[in-house]
Design a protein around this motif. Structure first.
Motif, short mmCIF file in Angstrom:
data_model
loop_
_atom_site.label_atom_id
_atom_site.label_comp_id
_atom_site.label_asym_id
_atom_site.label_seq_id
_atom_site.Cartn_x
_atom_site.Cartn_y
_atom_site.Cartn_z
N LYS A 26 0.98 -1.13 -0.05
CA LYS A 26 -0.12 -0.07 0.12
C LYS A 26 0.76 1.23 -0.01
O LYS A 26 1.88 1.31 0.71
N CYS A 27 0.57 2.27 -0.78
CA CYS A 27 1.33 3.47 -1.01
C CYS A 27 1.06 4.04 0.38
O CYS A 27 -0.17 4.44 0.45
N GLU A 28 2.08 4.91 0.89
CA GLU A 28 1.94 5.60 2.12
C GLU A 28 1.46 6.92 1.69
O GLU A 28 1.01 7.68 2.65
N GLY A 29 1.78 7.18 0.54
CA GLY A 29 1.33 8.70 -0.17
C GLY A 29 -0.24 8.84 -0.34
O GLY A 29 -0.75 9.58 0.32
N CYS A 30 -0.57 7.69 -1.23
CA CYS A 30 -1.96 8.04 -1.56
C CYS A 30 -2.87 6.71 -1.21
O CYS A 30 -3.93 6.88 -1.51
N GLY A 31 -2.11 5.88 -0.69
CA GLY A 31 -3.03 4.67 -0.28
C GLY A 31 -3.21 3.60 -1.50
O GLY A 31 -3.92 2.43 -1.11
N VAL A 45 8.93 4.18 -6.42
CA VAL A 45 8.44 5.40 -6.37
C VAL A 45 6.62 5.14 -6.90
O VAL A 45 6.85 4.60 -7.86
N CYS A 46 5.84 5.57 -6.27
CA CYS A 46 4.34 5.44 -6.53
C CYS A 46 4.01 6.14 -7.89
O CYS A 46 4.43 7.31 -7.91
N LYS A 47 3.73 5.40 -8.87
CA LYS A 47 3.29 5.82 -10.25
C LYS A 47 2.22 7.15 -9.99
O LYS A 47 2.11 7.95 -10.74
N SER A 48 1.30 6.87 -9.05
CA SER A 48 0.19 7.81 -9.11
C SER A 48 0.42 9.04 -8.38
O SER A 48 -0.13 9.89 -8.82
N CYS A 49 1.14 8.87 -7.16
CA CYS A 49 1.31 10.17 -6.39
C CYS A 49 2.96 10.68 -6.51
O CYS A 49 3.01 11.69 -5.96
N GLY A 50 3.86 9.96 -6.75
CA GLY A 50 5.19 9.99 -6.53
C GLY A 50 5.75 9.90 -5.34
O GLY A 50 7.03 10.04 -5.12
N PHE A 51 5.17 9.36 -4.60
CA PHE A 51 5.73 9.27 -3.04
C PHE A 51 7.09 8.16 -3.24
O PHE A 51 6.85 7.14 -4.09
N HIS A 52 7.80 8.64 -2.61
CA HIS A 52 9.24 7.76 -2.69
C HIS A 52 9.34 7.00 -1.41
O HIS A 52 9.46 7.44 -0.47
ZN LIG Z 1 1.12 6.90 -4.04
#
Ligand SMILES: [Zn+2]
Lengths: 278, 320
Positions: A26-31, A45-52
């Motif tokens: 699960k992405c910590e940035g956008c879930g 790196v999350c493709k949807s929100c860019g979370f590293h």
């Molecule tokens: Zn994300």
């Protein structure tokens, strides 16, 4: 005493333990739920929100150094217990646990590697080892990395990730700031380039010494960067901190950062800068 | 603490007052009680020895923060003459938490820079309790470079509860300002003498703390973090500050032992606040002595020795 080690483990092996089913996370940035293989391909790196996603030191070795190869030095340095420090745990036990958990000897790995065929003295910190804190071992390994850079006349690249000086070693941790900064002054006099790479988080004693002293300073997006921790600041001023305070973007906006680079571009930008600064 | 003296000082101060009252009484009423007074003075001496010769680290921290303790401006006034204060970092502002300028030390021109906490509430606010912003570190560096340009020695007085943790401080690069000072102070080619006269908290202190000689007053402290900061992070309980002070080994004797400082400057019995002038004289003599020694070195030797001094700091195990 020189130590040689090839880092072979793929990124996926580092991450496996943290994922419940091993395939998705699960992405910590956008879930968003992301397929692990996909994430690995995208440098975590999350493709949807860019979370590293936070990486371990070995992951950066794989991303930044040619063939993921580091000729590691000073792996045999390990912390003493100068204060016989004990809070809820004895300090030596804390170190032992961290060694076991991370497989590292302390919070930084140093050595010689190549970035697009250019030889560099390289150091990378690991937040997993007592919060990436800097005690005598980190200070000494960084100091030797700087000296190696000076002796061999090769550029210095340090990837920082640290909550600051290590309290459990008291004043000697603080002195590592002066020690590393003084050696960087010498390196600078020799006109050997130093590139400082900041990752999430880089704060306090490390930020207030070698991490801030690069000829060029590059950070990953949205990293927490600063001197004082946000909680301490909030307590001191008694008001809410502004949105984006102490982020990489904030740092760049206020003039303390040269470049914000996404992880996939990091190696290319470091490599280009090394070319320009040679 | 009642604002004027510390709890552990109370018996000493009460006895001192009693002796003074008796002396006044004897004089007023013209009665002969000199033997009683003498006996009490003996008791006082013993009491002072008991109280002050075995101070805990936490008690020393309290003495370093004593409301009556001399601060940097007191030392500047008592040790030097013809002080001309210079202001500003030439970029943003003048940080009042640090005072600096040219002065004469025994007739000889020097640059003297000190963190100033202020004494009463109004001054404390004006001085931001001795907590510097980036512009303070930049002002200090500007004065040090000016000093080097005209070949004058640099005297630093450290007394801070830490660099200021605030929004503006972060916006203006607190970390960068401190880092830059560490780097530049390692290569400023004039003698630099560091004196920790009160509190030496973390990067906020070290940010003007790189030099050739590092002196520490007997009841000052110097640490990677304040006892309160350490207690709240590691014990999650600020009331554990005395234990944290103990664990951090932040007192002068320990720092001398591990080679972080060069000398402990003695304080008058009971602490620096008991005799400002004497304290200033003791410190001044040590500074003059050190300056004389450092003047014998070439610039190359001076810088070589300074870097070596910090290069050696640290304790670790090198496994074979
Ligand atoms: Zn994300």
């Amino acid at each position: 005493m020189e130590w040689f080690r090839k880092v072979k483990e793929g990124l996926i092996s580092q991450k496996k333990k943290e994922i419940p089913d091993g395939l998705w996370t699960k992405c910590e940035g956008c879930g968003e739920i992301i397929y692990m293989k996909e994430l690995e391909k995208d440098f975590w790196v999350c493709k949807s929100c860019g979370f590293h996603f936070k990486l371990k030191s070995r992951d950066y070795i794989n991303i930044l150094l040619d063939k993921g190869n580091l000729e590691e030095y000073d792996k045999n340095l390990t912390s003493a217990d100068p204060l016989k420090f004990k809070d809820s745990k004895r300090y030596p036990d804390r170190v032992k646990n961290s060694k076991k958990k991370t497989g590292l000897s302390d919070a930084v790995i140093t050595g010689i590697g190549k970035i697009n065929r250019m030889e560099v003295s390289f150091g990378v910190m690991d937040f997993g080892f007592i919060g990436g804190s800097m005690g005598s071992v980190v200070g000494e390994k960084v100091a030797r990395a700087i000296e190696r850079s000076a002796e061999r006349k090769i550029p210095l690249v340090i990837v920082s990730c640290s909550g600051g000086a290590r309290m459990q070693e008291g004043i000697l941790s603080l002195m590592q700031m002066a020690k590393t900064s003084a050696l960087l002054a010498r390196l600078s006099d020799l006109r050997i380039p130093y590139i400082s790479v900041l990752t999430n988080p880089t704060t306090a004693g490390v930020m207030a010494s070698y991490a801030s002293l690069g000829d060029v300073i590059i950070a990953e997006p949205k990293a927490l960067l600063g001197f004082a921790g946000p909680r301490v600041i909030q307590q001191t001023i008694g008001q809410k901190l502004p949105e984006g305070f102490q982020s990489s973007e904030f740092f760049l906006e206020h003039g303390f950062l040269d470049v914000i680079a996404e992880r996939k571009d990091l190696k290319r930008i470091i490599s280009l800068m090394l070319e320009y600064l040679s | 603490m009642n604002g004027q003296f510390l709890d552990f000082e109370r018996p000493v101060i009460e006895l001192e007052r009693k002796i003074k009252d008796m002396k006044d009484f004897a004089k007023d009423k013209n009665v002969e009680i000199s033997r009683e007074i003498e006996a009490l003075e003996e008791t006082l001496k013993k009491l002072q020895k008991d109280v002050y010769s075995n101070l805990s680290p936490w008690q020393r921290v309290q003495l370093a923060r004593h409301p009556q303790r001399p601060h940097s401006l007191d030392y500047i006034n008592l040790m030097t003459t013809d002080f001309v204060e210079l202001h500003g970092d030439r970029a943003f502002a003048d940080d009042k938490a640090v005072v600096g300028g040219f002065a004469k030390l025994d007739g000889e021109p020097v640059v003297i820079i000190g963190q100033e906490k202020g004494k009463d509430t109004k001054q404390k606010l004006f001085r931001n309790f001795g907590m510097m912003h980036p512009e303070g570190y930049r002002k200090a560096l500007r004065l040090m470079l000016l000093s080097a340009k005209f070949d004058k020695a640099i005297i630093i007085l450290i007394d801070t509860p830490g660099a200021y943790p605030g929004i503006g401080a972060e916006e203006r690069g607190q970390a960068e300002a401190i880092a830059k000072n560490l780097k530049e102070m390692s290569r400023i080619p004039v003698p630099i003498i560091i004196n920790i006269v009160g509190e030496g908290a973390s990067g906020g202190a070290l940010g003007i703390g790189v030099g050739d000689k590092i002196f520490m007053l007997e009841n000052s402290w110097y640490s990677v973090i304040s006892p309160e900061g350490c207690a709240s992070i590691l014990w999650r309980d600020v009331s554990k500050s005395p234990q944290a002070a103990e664990a951090l080994k932040l007192t002068a004797p320990h720092l001398l032992e591990i080679g972080v400082i060069d000398k402990i400057i003695p304080e008058p019995l009971g602490g620096a606040h008991r005799d400002y002038l004497k304290q200033a004289q003791i410190l001044k003599e040590e500074i003059l002595f050190a300056l004389k020694e450092l003047k014998g070195l070439s610039k190359e030797q001076l810088l070589e020795k300074r870097i070596e001094k910090f290069r050696k700091m640290g304790q670790f195990i090198e496994e074979i």
